[in-house]
Design a protein around this motif. Structure first.
Motif, PDB file in Angstrom:
ATOM      1  N   GLU A 244      14.319   9.768  -6.590  1.00  0.00           N
ATOM      2  CA  GLU A 244      13.105   9.078  -6.168  1.00  0.00           C
ATOM      3  C   GLU A 244      12.219   8.721  -7.347  1.00  0.00           C
ATOM      4  O   GLU A 244      11.589   7.657  -7.363  1.00  0.00           O
ATOM      5  N   ALA A 245      12.157   9.614  -8.369  1.00  0.00           N
ATOM      6  CA  ALA A 245      11.322   9.337  -9.545  1.00  0.00           C
ATOM      7  C   ALA A 245      11.779   8.050 -10.224  1.00  0.00           C
ATOM      8  O   ALA A 245      10.951   7.213 -10.618  1.00  0.00           O
ATOM      9  N   ALA A 246      13.085   7.861 -10.356  1.00  0.00           N
ATOM     10  CA  ALA A 246      13.608   6.644 -10.980  1.00  0.00           C
ATOM     11  C   ALA A 246      13.361   5.429 -10.084  1.00  0.00           C
ATOM     12  O   ALA A 246      13.013   4.343 -10.568  1.00  0.00           O
ATOM     13  N   ALA A 247      13.529   5.618  -8.763  1.00  0.00           N
ATOM     14  CA  ALA A 247      13.321   4.509  -7.827  1.00  0.00           C
ATOM     15  C   ALA A 247      11.878   4.012  -7.869  1.00  0.00           C
ATOM     16  O   ALA A 247      11.632   2.799  -7.914  1.00  0.00           O
ATOM     17  N   ARG A 248      10.925   4.940  -7.861  1.00  0.00           N
ATOM     18  CA  ARG A 248       9.513   4.543  -7.877  1.00  0.00           C
ATOM     19  C   ARG A 248       9.139   3.873  -9.203  1.00  0.00           C
ATOM     20  O   ARG A 248       8.359   2.917  -9.231  1.00  0.00           O
ATOM     21  N   ARG A 249       9.682   4.388 -10.293  1.00  0.00           N
ATOM     22  CA  ARG A 249       9.399   3.783 -11.600  1.00  0.00           C
ATOM     23  C   ARG A 249       9.928   2.351 -11.634  1.00  0.00           C
ATOM     24  O   ARG A 249       9.222   1.434 -12.082  1.00  0.00           O
ATOM     25  N   CYS A 250      11.157   2.146 -11.170  1.00  0.00           N
ATOM     26  CA  CYS A 250      11.761   0.813 -11.211  1.00  0.00           C
ATOM     27  C   CYS A 250      11.108  -0.143 -10.207  1.00  0.00           C
ATOM     28  O   CYS A 250      11.019  -1.349 -10.456  1.00  0.00           O
ATOM     29  N   ALA A 251      10.644   0.401  -9.076  1.00  0.00           N
ATOM     30  CA  ALA A 251      10.033  -0.447  -8.036  1.00  0.00           C
ATOM     31  C   ALA A 251       8.736  -1.085  -8.521  1.00  0.00           C
ATOM     32  O   ALA A 251       8.297  -2.097  -7.954  1.00  0.00           O
ATOM     33  N   ARG A 252       8.123  -0.510  -9.556  1.00  0.00           N
ATOM     34  CA  ARG A 252       6.886  -1.104 -10.080  1.00  0.00           C
ATOM     35  C   ARG A 252       7.135  -2.436 -10.786  1.00  0.00           C
ATOM     36  O   ARG A 252       6.217  -3.251 -10.910  1.00  0.00           O
ATOM     37  N   SER A 253       8.365  -2.658 -11.226  1.00  0.00           N
ATOM     38  CA  SER A 253       8.650  -3.906 -11.951  1.00  0.00           C
ATOM     39  C   SER A 253       9.810  -4.700 -11.358  1.00  0.00           C
ATOM     40  O   SER A 253      10.139  -5.776 -11.876  1.00  0.00           O
ATOM     41  N   MET A 254      10.423  -4.191 -10.299  1.00  0.00           N
ATOM     42  CA  MET A 254      11.585  -4.870  -9.711  1.00  0.00           C
ATOM     43  C   MET A 254      11.407  -5.017  -8.201  1.00  0.00           C
ATOM     44  O   MET A 254      10.811  -4.142  -7.563  1.00  0.00           O
ATOM     45  N   PRO A 255      11.956  -6.077  -7.604  1.00  0.00           N
ATOM     46  CA  PRO A 255      11.833  -6.288  -6.147  1.00  0.00           C
ATOM     47  C   PRO A 255      12.860  -5.457  -5.365  1.00  0.00           C
ATOM     48  O   PRO A 255      13.804  -5.987  -4.768  1.00  0.00           O
ATOM     49  N   ILE A 256      12.653  -4.138  -5.373  1.00  0.00           N
ATOM     50  CA  ILE A 256      13.556  -3.247  -4.636  1.00  0.00           C
ATOM     51  C   ILE A 256      12.765  -2.461  -3.599  1.00  0.00           C
ATOM     52  O   ILE A 256      11.571  -2.187  -3.776  1.00  0.00           O
ATOM     53  N   ALA A 257      13.451  -2.097  -2.518  1.00  0.00           N
ATOM     54  CA  ALA A 257      12.848  -1.273  -1.459  1.00  0.00           C
ATOM     55  C   ALA A 257      13.406   0.141  -1.573  1.00  0.00           C
ATOM     56  O   ALA A 257      14.577   0.342  -1.916  1.00  0.00           O
ATOM     57  N   ILE A 258      12.554   1.126  -1.296  1.00  0.00           N
ATOM     58  CA  ILE A 258      12.963   2.527  -1.333  1.00  0.00           C
ATOM     59  C   ILE A 258      13.131   3.017   0.099  1.00  0.00           C
ATOM     60  O   ILE A 258      12.194   2.952   0.897  1.00  0.00           O
ATOM     61  N   VAL A 259      14.331   3.489   0.435  1.00  0.00           N
ATOM     62  CA  VAL A 259      14.652   3.914   1.801  1.00  0.00           C
ATOM     63  C   VAL A 259      14.965   5.408   1.767  1.00  0.00           C
ATOM     64  O   VAL A 259      15.876   5.847   1.048  1.00  0.00           O
ATOM     65  N   ARG A 260      14.232   6.203   2.535  1.00  0.00           N
ATOM     66  CA  ARG A 260      14.446   7.660   2.558  1.00  0.00           C
ATOM     67  C   ARG A 260      15.782   7.990   3.218  1.00  0.00           C
ATOM     68  O   ARG A 260      16.106   7.478   4.290  1.00  0.00           O
ATOM     69  N   ILE A 261      16.579   8.839   2.564  1.00  0.00           N
ATOM     70  CA  ILE A 261      17.837   9.327   3.146  1.00  0.00           C
ATOM     71  C   ILE A 261      17.530  10.592   3.931  1.00  0.00           C
ATOM     72  O   ILE A 261      16.991  11.557   3.376  1.00  0.00           O
ATOM     73  N   ARG A 262      17.853  10.600   5.237  1.00  0.00           N
ATOM     74  CA  ARG A 262      17.488  11.724   6.094  1.00  0.00           C
ATOM     75  C   ARG A 262      18.387  12.946   5.901  1.00  0.00           C
ATOM     76  O   ARG A 262      18.007  14.057   6.268  1.00  0.00           O
ATOM     77  N   ASP A 263      19.587  12.772   5.322  1.00  0.00           N
ATOM     78  CA  ASP A 263      20.525  13.883   5.152  1.00  0.00           C
ATOM     79  C   ASP A 263      19.912  14.984   4.277  1.00  0.00           C
ATOM     80  O   ASP A 263      19.248  14.700   3.276  1.00  0.00           O
ATOM     81  N   SER A 264      20.182  16.242   4.652  1.00  0.00           N
ATOM     82  CA  SER A 264      19.576  17.374   3.942  1.00  0.00           C
ATOM     83  C   SER A 264      20.002  17.450   2.474  1.00  0.00           C
ATOM     84  O   SER A 264      19.235  17.907   1.624  1.00  0.00           O
ATOM     85  N   TRP A 265      21.239  17.003   2.148  1.00  0.00           N
ATOM     86  CA  TRP A 265      21.697  17.094   0.766  1.00  0.00           C
ATOM     87  C   TRP A 265      20.895  16.209  -0.185  1.00  0.00           C
ATOM     88  O   TRP A 265      20.969  16.366  -1.409  1.00  0.00           O
TER      89      TRP A 265
END
Length: 298
Positions: A244-265
């Motif tokens: 998630e840390a990498a996803a949020r950092r990249c989302a600040r400059s790229m048109p990507i969506a962050i989708v939460r994975i519900r699986d416990s792992w």
């Protein structure tokens, strides 16, 4: 009680080979000499260390216990030799830190940089491993210090929390999954993926859980870092699983969506771990103290 390092090295070699002959070869000793040394060890401790059979030898319960201690002793002796050799070459000390992919790329660099600035006489060698491999290396005494996902550690290993590390799905905002807020990982079946190279510890972790779900992931591209992966995702090449840390950092400059994975792992606690923090060599203790203070400050 009289025995030496050669006896312990031979004992480990015999245990690994499950054969006195094979152990003697690995330890570069004559078979007669090896047999006498094993008998001497058993006499010194007053217990049988091996069960002899037609197909070789097996460790007794006492032998299993000695094997753990012997590996630790040999590891510490090798560490001592390495540290003293570094004194001779002008470098005072070095610490080996095993880390999983997320730790290596997202969580450790800043903390390690500040530690190295404060301790110019200490080097840190960081080696990437999967969390289960880190746990095994720490438990056997093959490594002093690890940075791993807590779920992979046995109860016997000491640890403290460094950071939370949720794995998340990233998708192009234009894609079918771009409008989702959360998802079960099995629902990504059939989608193209962008991932890390196949030997990467995190990719192995993801692959194992996909296999348990009966999924065969199709990768359009494999790259070596999360920024490059997210650039591919932004271009709608495929979806990806990243911290998630990498996803949020990249989302600040790229048109990507962050989708939460519900699986416990996908929910992971990242910890600093050791067999015993108090028994670590001084350079490793200094690194642990620094990482502990960094974790508290996060």
């Amino acid at each position: 009680m009289r025995f030496d390092l050669v006896d312990l090295q031979l004992f480990i070699a015999v245990a690994d080979a499950r054969s006195i002959t094979g152990g003697a070869d690995r330890a570069h000793l004559a078979l007669a000499s090896a047999s006498e040394r094993i008998k001497g060890l058993e006499q010194a401790f007053g217990v049988a260390l091996f069960k002899r059979g037609r197909r070789g030898v097996e460790l007794t319960a006492a032998g299993e216990s000695l094997l753990d201690h012997a590996r630790l002793v040999i590891h510490n002796v090798e560490a001592m030799r390495g540290d003293l050799a570094r004194f001779a070459s002008g470098v005072r000390a070095s610490v080996l830190l095993l880390a999983n992919t997320s730790g290596l790329s997202e969580h450790l660099p800043r903390a390690l940089a500040s530690f190295l600035r404060e301790h110019p006489d200490i080097n840190v060698d960081v080696e990437e491993r999967e969390s289960t491999d880190i746990a095994a290396a720490i438990a056997s005494g093959a490594a002093d210090l690890g940075f791993a996902a807590e779920h992979a550690l046995p109860e016997t290993i000491e640890r403290f929390l460094f950071s939370e590390d949720r794995l998340t799905l990233v998708a192009s905002r234009r894609s079918v999954l771009g409008g989702r807020r959360q998802i079960d990982f099995k629902d990504t079946a059939g989608h193209a993926f962008v991932g890390l190279t196949s030997a990467t510890a995190l990719q192995v972790h993801i692959g194992k859980h996909a296999a348990r779900l009966g999924m065969r992931l199709h990768f359009r591209a494999r790259l070596r870092d999360f920024d490059a992966i997210c650039q591919m995702v932004a271009a709608d090449v495929g979806v990806a699983v990243v911290p998630e840390a990498a996803a949020r950092r990249c989302a600040r400059s790229m048109p990507i969506a962050i989708v939460r994975i519900r699986d416990s792992w996908a929910d992971r606690r990242l910890v600093i771990c050791a067999r015993n923090f108090k028994s670590l060599p001084r350079p490793a203790k200094l690194l642990v103290e620094h990482l502990r203070s960094t974790a508290v400050a996060r």
